[in-house]
Design a protein around this motif. Structure first.
Motif, PDB file in Angstrom:
ATOM      1  N   ASP A 179       0.833  -1.215   0.000  1.00 25.75           N
ATOM      2  CA  ASP A 179       0.000   0.000   0.000  1.00 25.75           C
ATOM      3  C   ASP A 179       0.859   1.253   0.000  1.00 25.75           C
ATOM      4  OD1 ASP A 179      -2.092  -1.761   0.208  1.00 25.75           O
ATOM      5  OD2 ASP A 179      -2.444  -1.426   2.333  1.00 25.75           O
ATOM      6  N   PHE A 180       1.979   1.188  -0.718  1.00 31.96           N
ATOM      7  CA  PHE A 180       2.955   2.273  -0.616  1.00 31.96           C
ATOM      8  C   PHE A 180       2.354   3.595  -1.089  1.00 31.96           C
ATOM      9  CE2 PHE A 180       6.581   4.844  -2.055  1.00 31.96           C
ATOM     10  CZ  PHE A 180       7.186   5.003  -0.817  1.00 31.96           C
ATOM     11  N   GLY A 181       2.590   4.626  -0.310  1.00 32.55           N
ATOM     12  CA  GLY A 181       2.104   5.956  -0.656  1.00 32.55           C
ATOM     13  C   GLY A 181       0.800   6.313   0.029  1.00 32.55           C
ATOM     14  N   THR A 182       0.143   5.333   0.656  1.00 35.53           N
ATOM     15  CA  THR A 182      -1.130   5.626   1.312  1.00 35.53           C
ATOM     16  C   THR A 182      -0.927   6.002   2.776  1.00 35.53           C
ATOM     17  OG1 THR A 182      -1.520   3.343   1.971  1.00 35.53           O
ATOM     18  CG2 THR A 182      -2.357   4.004  -0.180  1.00 35.53           C
ATOM     19  N   GLY A 183       0.262   5.737   3.311  1.00 44.73           N
ATOM     20  CA  GLY A 183       0.504   5.977   4.732  1.00 44.73           C
ATOM     21  C   GLY A 183       1.291   7.252   4.949  1.00 44.73           C
ATOM     22  N   TYR A 184       2.126   7.239   5.945  1.00 52.17           N
ATOM     23  CA  TYR A 184       2.826   8.450   6.330  1.00 52.17           C
ATOM     24  C   TYR A 184       4.336   8.301   6.262  1.00 52.17           C
ATOM     25  CZ  TYR A 184      -1.774   9.387   8.215  1.00 52.17           C
ATOM     26  OH  TYR A 184      -3.111   9.572   8.354  1.00 52.17           O
ATOM     27  N   SER A 185       4.822   7.326   5.522  1.00 56.67           N
ATOM     28  CA  SER A 185       6.256   7.082   5.629  1.00 56.67           C
ATOM     29  C   SER A 185       7.023   8.244   5.008  1.00 56.67           C
ATOM     30  CB  SER A 185       6.653   5.769   4.978  1.00 56.67           C
ATOM     31  OG  SER A 185       6.390   5.792   3.620  1.00 56.67           O
ATOM     32  N   SER A 186       8.090   8.593   5.659  1.00 60.23           N
ATOM     33  CA  SER A 186       8.906   9.673   5.130  1.00 60.23           C
ATOM     34  C   SER A 186       9.989   9.041   4.280  1.00 60.23           C
ATOM     35  CB  SER A 186       9.488  10.494   6.270  1.00 60.23           C
ATOM     36  OG  SER A 186      10.865  10.254   6.391  1.00 60.23           O
ATOM     37  N   LEU A 187      10.424   9.777   3.279  1.00 57.85           N
ATOM     38  CA  LEU A 187      11.399   9.235   2.349  1.00 57.85           C
ATOM     39  C   LEU A 187      12.736   8.946   3.022  1.00 57.85           C
ATOM     40  CD1 LEU A 187      10.564  11.367  -0.799  1.00 57.85           C
ATOM     41  CD2 LEU A 187       9.832   9.041  -0.263  1.00 57.85           C
ATOM     42  N   TYR A 189      13.077   7.634   5.960  1.00 59.87           N
ATOM     43  CA  TYR A 189      12.966   6.293   6.527  1.00 59.87           C
ATOM     44  C   TYR A 189      13.069   5.256   5.426  1.00 59.87           C
ATOM     45  CZ  TYR A 189      11.144   8.366  10.832  1.00 59.87           C
ATOM     46  OH  TYR A 189      10.981   9.077  11.978  1.00 59.87           O
ATOM     47  N   LEU A 190      12.362   5.534   4.335  1.00 56.42           N
ATOM     48  CA  LEU A 190      12.322   4.580   3.230  1.00 56.42           C
ATOM     49  C   LEU A 190      13.736   4.191   2.808  1.00 56.42           C
ATOM     50  CD1 LEU A 190      10.559   3.067   1.208  1.00 56.42           C
ATOM     51  CD2 LEU A 190      10.769   5.029  -0.319  1.00 56.42           C
ATOM     52  N   LYS A 191      14.601   5.178   2.783  1.00 54.57           N
ATOM     53  CA  LYS A 191      15.996   4.966   2.390  1.00 54.57           C
ATOM     54  C   LYS A 191      16.671   3.925   3.289  1.00 54.57           C
ATOM     55  CE  LYS A 191      19.149   8.004   3.565  1.00 54.57           C
ATOM     56  NZ  LYS A 191      19.883   9.281   3.692  1.00 54.57           N
ATOM     57  N   ARG A 192      16.236   3.883   4.535  1.00 54.49           N
ATOM     58  CA  ARG A 192      16.924   3.003   5.506  1.00 54.49           C
ATOM     59  C   ARG A 192      16.301   1.614   5.620  1.00 54.49           C
ATOM     60  NH1 ARG A 192      17.455   5.598  11.051  1.00 54.49           N
ATOM     61  NH2 ARG A 192      18.740   3.729  11.254  1.00 54.49           N
TER      62      ARG A 192
END
Ligand code: C2E
Ligand code: CA
Ligand code: CA
Ligand code: CA
Length: 278
Positions: A179-187, A189-192
């Protein structure tokens, strides 16, 4: 109608009561279902966008209710998540998916990644150990197993989450961000996150190729995936036009009704055999 505040309060609490009874009924029914063999998994194939090979499947839980028939997960998973029963459901799903994958492994099939959905409440320090024990018990090669996790599962204690992810990776089990993009993840964090795949949510796939925002979001997710060296899969692909847009944008894998609905194991095997003849 409700003429006075008192009326509407009485009405409201009666309604809440009814809601609570309904929830308790589902909860005790689900408890019973777990012990009674009423849950089952369907498998929706995932396809390589180039060449159309089946490269895996998503295991999706269903509840075969003795009176109400086949109940979709949307009708009981959210409740199971609030009551905590999701942990037992998740244990059952892991067990059932590994048992099935082990049957396919023994039958000599080329390895397929069988993905299970893991809720936030299951994503704990106990998970890697449980995965290792289950893989060992079924003598299942870890390449057969993939976990789909949503961003909401990962937002709490980042260091702890990354540690659990590293342990899962060390087992050889892959991780996919659902469900990528529907939540609140910051980029940042994504990198890690040590993940293998980004999954474009169906809510974005739906508008392709006519909705400009959905196109922008999909191409951005694909581009981020490429930069971070992750695979990108799109779910909910229903039309040839969506498929073509995704192909031209460089998406790696696709899943959706255009190709196949989630299937019972035997029908999934048939779909595999047909796919291999292609
Ligand atoms: P999800 O993880 O986003 O799964 C994709 C959902 O979209 C599935 O619904 C699938 O059947 C449906 N789908 C696939 N292709 C298409 C398409 O082309 N068009 C449309 N309209 N729908 C499509 P399903 O099986 O009803 O599952 C709903 C949700 O329930 C899942 O969403 C997932 O969040 C949850 N879920 C299912 N199984 C499990 C499980 O074992 N554990 C947990 N924790 N959650 C589960
Ligand atoms: Ca999923
Ligand atoms: Ca989704
Ligand atoms: Ca999901």
């Amino acid at each position: 109608g409700h003429d006075t505040l008192e009326d509407s309060v009485a009405f409201y609490s009666l309604d809440m009561n009814r809601g609570m009874h309904e929830r308790m009924r589902i909860e005790s029914g689900l408890r019973h279902a777990l012990g009674n063999g009423e849950l089952l998994l369907h498998y929706q194939p995932k396809f390589q966008i180039d060449g159309g090979r089946i490269i895996g499947a998503e295991a999706l839980v269903r509840w075969r209710h003795p009176e109400r028939g086949l109940i979709p997960p949307g009708d009981f998973i959210p409740l199971a998540e609030t009551t905590g029963l999701i942990v037992q459901v998740g244990e059952w799903v892991l067990e059932a998916a590994c048992a099935q994958a082990a049957v396919w492994q023994r039958a000599g099939m080329p390895p397929l990644r069988i993905a299970i959905n893991v809720s936030a409440r299951e994503f704990t320090a106990a998970l890697p150990g449980r995965l290792a024990a289950t893989l060992a018990r079924y003598e299942l090669a870890p390449v057969w197993l993939e976990l789909e996790i949503t961003e909401s599962a990962l937002m709490h204690d980042i260091e702890r989450v990354i540690d659990i992810m590293d342990q899962i990776n060390a087992l050889g089990v892959t991780l996919s961000l659902d469900d990528f993009g529907t939540g609140y993840s910051s980029l940042s964090y994504l990198k890690r996150f040590p993940i293998h795949t980004l999954k474009i949510d169906r809510s974005f796939t739906t508008g392709l190729p006519s909705d400009a925002s959905d196109c922008a979001i999909a191409t951005t997710i694909i581009s981020i995936g490429q930069q971070l060296r992750h695979k990108v899969i799109a779910e909910g692909v229903e039309t040839v036009e969506q498929l073509e847009f995704l192909r031209q944008s460089g998406c790696d894998e696709v899943q959706g009704y255009l190709f196949s609905r989630p299937l019972p194991p035997f029908e999934f095997e048939t779909a595999l055999r047909e796919n291999w003849l292609l």
